[in-house]
Design an enzyme around this catalytic site. Structure first.
Site, PDB file in Angstrom:
ATOM      1  N   LYS A 147      -7.006  47.384  60.067  1.00 35.57           N
ATOM      2  CA  LYS A 147      -5.920  46.429  60.014  1.00 35.57           C
ATOM      3  C   LYS A 147      -4.424  47.390  60.051  1.00 35.57           C
ATOM      4  O   LYS A 147      -4.508  48.397  59.144  1.00 35.57           O
ATOM      5  CB  LYS A 147      -5.928  45.416  58.532  1.00 35.57           C
ATOM      6  CG  LYS A 147      -4.989  44.594  58.377  1.00 35.57           C
ATOM      7  CD  LYS A 147      -5.331  43.773  57.151  1.00 35.57           C
ATOM      8  CE  LYS A 147      -4.481  42.350  57.148  1.00 35.57           C
ATOM      9  NZ  LYS A 147      -4.681  41.661  55.913  1.00 35.57           N
ATOM     10  N   SER A 160      -5.152  36.981  56.880  1.00 31.69           N
ATOM     11  CA  SER A 160      -4.244  37.601  57.848  1.00 31.69           C
ATOM     12  C   SER A 160      -4.923  38.755  58.652  1.00 31.69           C
ATOM     13  O   SER A 160      -4.313  39.036  59.477  1.00 31.69           O
ATOM     14  CB  SER A 160      -3.277  38.196  56.751  1.00 31.69           C
ATOM     15  OG  SER A 160      -3.750  38.986  55.909  1.00 31.69           O
ATOM     16  N   SER A 190      -7.981  37.038  52.950  1.00 30.93           N
ATOM     17  CA  SER A 190      -7.482  37.749  54.433  1.00 30.93           C
ATOM     18  C   SER A 190      -8.833  38.255  55.181  1.00 30.93           C
ATOM     19  O   SER A 190      -8.635  38.656  56.272  1.00 30.93           O
ATOM     20  CB  SER A 190      -6.506  38.329  54.363  1.00 30.93           C
ATOM     21  OG  SER A 190      -5.275  37.384  54.470  1.00 30.93           O
TER      22      SER A 190
HETATM   23  N1  GLN Z   1      -3.691  33.506  53.434  1.00 31.88           N
HETATM   24  C1  GLN Z   1      -3.523  34.003  52.106  1.00 31.88           C
HETATM   25  C2  GLN Z   1      -1.951  34.201  51.977  1.00 31.88           C
HETATM   26  O1  GLN Z   1      -0.987  33.826  52.947  1.00 31.88           O
HETATM   27  C3  GLN Z   1      -3.967  35.147  51.586  1.00 31.88           C
HETATM   28  C4  GLN Z   1      -3.466  36.408  52.435  1.00 31.88           C
HETATM   29  C5  GLN Z   1      -4.252  37.676  52.190  1.00 31.88           C
HETATM   30  O2  GLN Z   1      -5.458  37.561  51.660  1.00 31.88           O
HETATM   31  N2  GLN Z   1      -3.698  38.591  52.507  1.00 31.88           N
HETATM   32  O3  GLN Z   1      -1.114  34.717  51.144  1.00 31.88           O
END
Ligand code: GLN
Length: 481
Positions: free
Chosen positions: A76, A151, A175
């Site tokens: 990532k 994400s 994410s």
């Molecule tokens: N979707 C969640 C957010 O927008 C989690 C994001 C993540 O785990 N980095 O914060």
């Protein structure tokens, strides 16, 4: 490219396959396939081939390389890689090349693994669809009209389609697990502190954990064993050795007590086919000798509300460092404050700005206790309720995501609808506990479904045993050839 990491590493270690050939094959697949998917921000072709030659030289000289010998791994793009662009899919970091490499990446390389590219994400890991990337969305390999989740959508899509057997993501509120579920792969959020976050660009430091993606539970265990374990460079790293997972994988679940979390499975908005998959997984566990009972974890439903105060509060503080002086982008102004404001205005996308404003507001004098303080109290309740559940149960199950992959654009105009994608995943981050997503067949529309396995802090061994049984009970989820 459907070989597992275990197969690739065994063949390379035995001298039956060259790491260079493995890497060339995967680079070829990326070259042909990534135009349509956009899983990558940056492909590390030269670095990967050089690393592969090193592994091949080790084998030729009679040394036995590590457990990931010759295995391509996608990273990532919020994991620092020395000299290689690391953008967080944000304009504000464009052109920045980190002076150091994240511990997890060092460990992958030390085990013979081959970082093959940096994958797309929602800007600074804020989002559930990878649409918040400054460089354009990633698409779901099962249906290009749909999102891969987020994400860590780029890593999930890349592993699902076979650009690499393994990937790394970060999970602050879901994410790793949610994109794993939407792309039909395995995704793990380890216990807070099990994996070093040195070199992970911070989003919300009390929640962030790095975790593996793989196409099988066994491969995910392999990668977690490599990246886990104490690191003096991360002060939140737990002072215990990496958990031994592959040795217990086949121990089964006979005699285990497993709870099905009602608040997360019966929640509003859970697609009936997703809830049915969780029930089927429960039946699979029972067949293997476990007892499964429904259990109420009342505060689990408040996870989203607490998370969307705590995570933005921490983000507003972490993202203060992008000031136009230290990293990447600078937009000039007549004085430092104007330069700083212009840089941040041009460099951050709308969702990042929204989070910084939410977080700054929640932390402001006069509101601190009503918002941030209250959210921290809810967090304590969630920890208490889950710990109580674990007095009775060895592990818990629920959906990972309430729905299968949604269409690109379906939730971009409605941040709240997007935030609700994480309803089943945020409680484990708030509690610091372990959780993972295991593919469990497909819905009628052909889109993958994921079942979540939750375990207490340091419960990775039991979590992987449960996941392994669920994987074997599950219908097929792979991307059609
Ligand atoms: N979707 C969640 C957010 O927008 C989690 C994001 C993540 O785990 N980095 O914060």
């Amino acid at each position: 490219m459907s070989d597992t990491a275990l197969e690739v590493a065994a063949a390379v270690r035995a001298g039956e396959r060259k790491a260079r050939e493995v890497v060339e094959e995967h680079l070829g697949a990326i070259e042909t396939g990534d135009g349509a998917l956009h899983a990558f921000n940056h492909v590390m072709a030269d670095e990967a081939l050089a690393a592969a030659d090193k592994v091949d030289a080790e084998v030729a000289s009679g040394d036995v390389p590590g457990t990931l010998a010759g295995v391509p791994v996608v990273l990532k793009d919020n994991l620092c890689t020395r000299g290689v662009p690391t953008t967080c899919s944000s304009r504000i970091l464009e052109g920045w090349r980190p002076p150091y490499t994240a511990t997890v990446v060092e460990r992958v390389v030390a085990a013979g693994g081959i970082p093959i590219g940096k994958t797309n994400l929602d800007e600074f890991a804020m989002g559930s669809s990878t649409e918040n990337s400054a460089f354009g969305a990633t698409r779901n390999p099962h249906d290009p009209a749909r999102v891969p989740g987020g994400s860590s959508g780029g890593s999930a899509a890349a592993v699902a389609v076979g650009f690499a057997p393994l990937g790394l993501g970060s999970d602050t509120g879901g994410s790793v697990r949610q994109p794993a579920s939407l792309c039909g792969v395995v995704g793990v959020k380890p216990t807070y502190g099990v994996v070093s976050r040195y070199g992970l660009i911070a989003f919300a430091s009390s929640l962030d954990q790095i975790g593996p993606f793989a196409r099988t539970v066994d491969d995910a265990a392999l990668l977690l064993e490599v990246i886990a374990g104490n690191d003096p460079m991360d002060s939140t790293s737990i002072a215990s050795p990496a958990p031994q997972l592959r040795g217990v994988l086949d121990d089964g679940v006979d005699g285990l007590r497993i709870g099905l979390v009602e608040e997360l499975t019966d929640a509003e908005g859970v697609q009936p086919e997703v809830a049915a998959a969780v029930d089927d997984a429960a039946r699979g566990l029972e067949k293997a000798g476990a007892t499964v009972e429904r259990i109420s974890v009342p505060s689990a439903s408040y996870g989203i509300s607490a998370y969307y105060l705590i995570a933005p509060a921490e983000a507003s503080s972490n993202l203060a460092r992008y000031d136009g002086v230290r990293y990447g982008l600078r937009v000039d102004g007549e004085d430092a404050a104007t330069m700083n404001a212009r840089t941040r205005d041009a460099g951050f996308g709308p969702e990042v700005k929204r989070r910084i404003m939410l977080g700054t507001y929640a932390l402001s004098a006069g509101y601190y206790d009503a918002y941030y303080g209250q959210a921290q109290r809810v967090r304590t309740l969630i920890i208490r309720d889950f710990n109580r559940a674990y007095d009775t149960f060895d592990a818990l199950i629920s959906p990972t995501s309430p729905t299968t992959a949604f269409e690109l654009g379906a939730k971009t105009a409605d941040p709240l609808a997007m935030y609700l994608s994480d309803v089943c995943t945020v409680p484990s981050n708030l509690a610091g506990h372990a959780a993972m997503s295991v593919p469990f067949g497909k819905a009628e529309d052909g889109l993958p479904i994921g079942v979540q396995v939750l375990a207490p802090a340091l419960g990775e061994p039991v979590m992987f045993r449960v996941a392994n049984v669920i994987e074997h009970a599950a219908p097929e989820t792979a991307v059609p050839a």
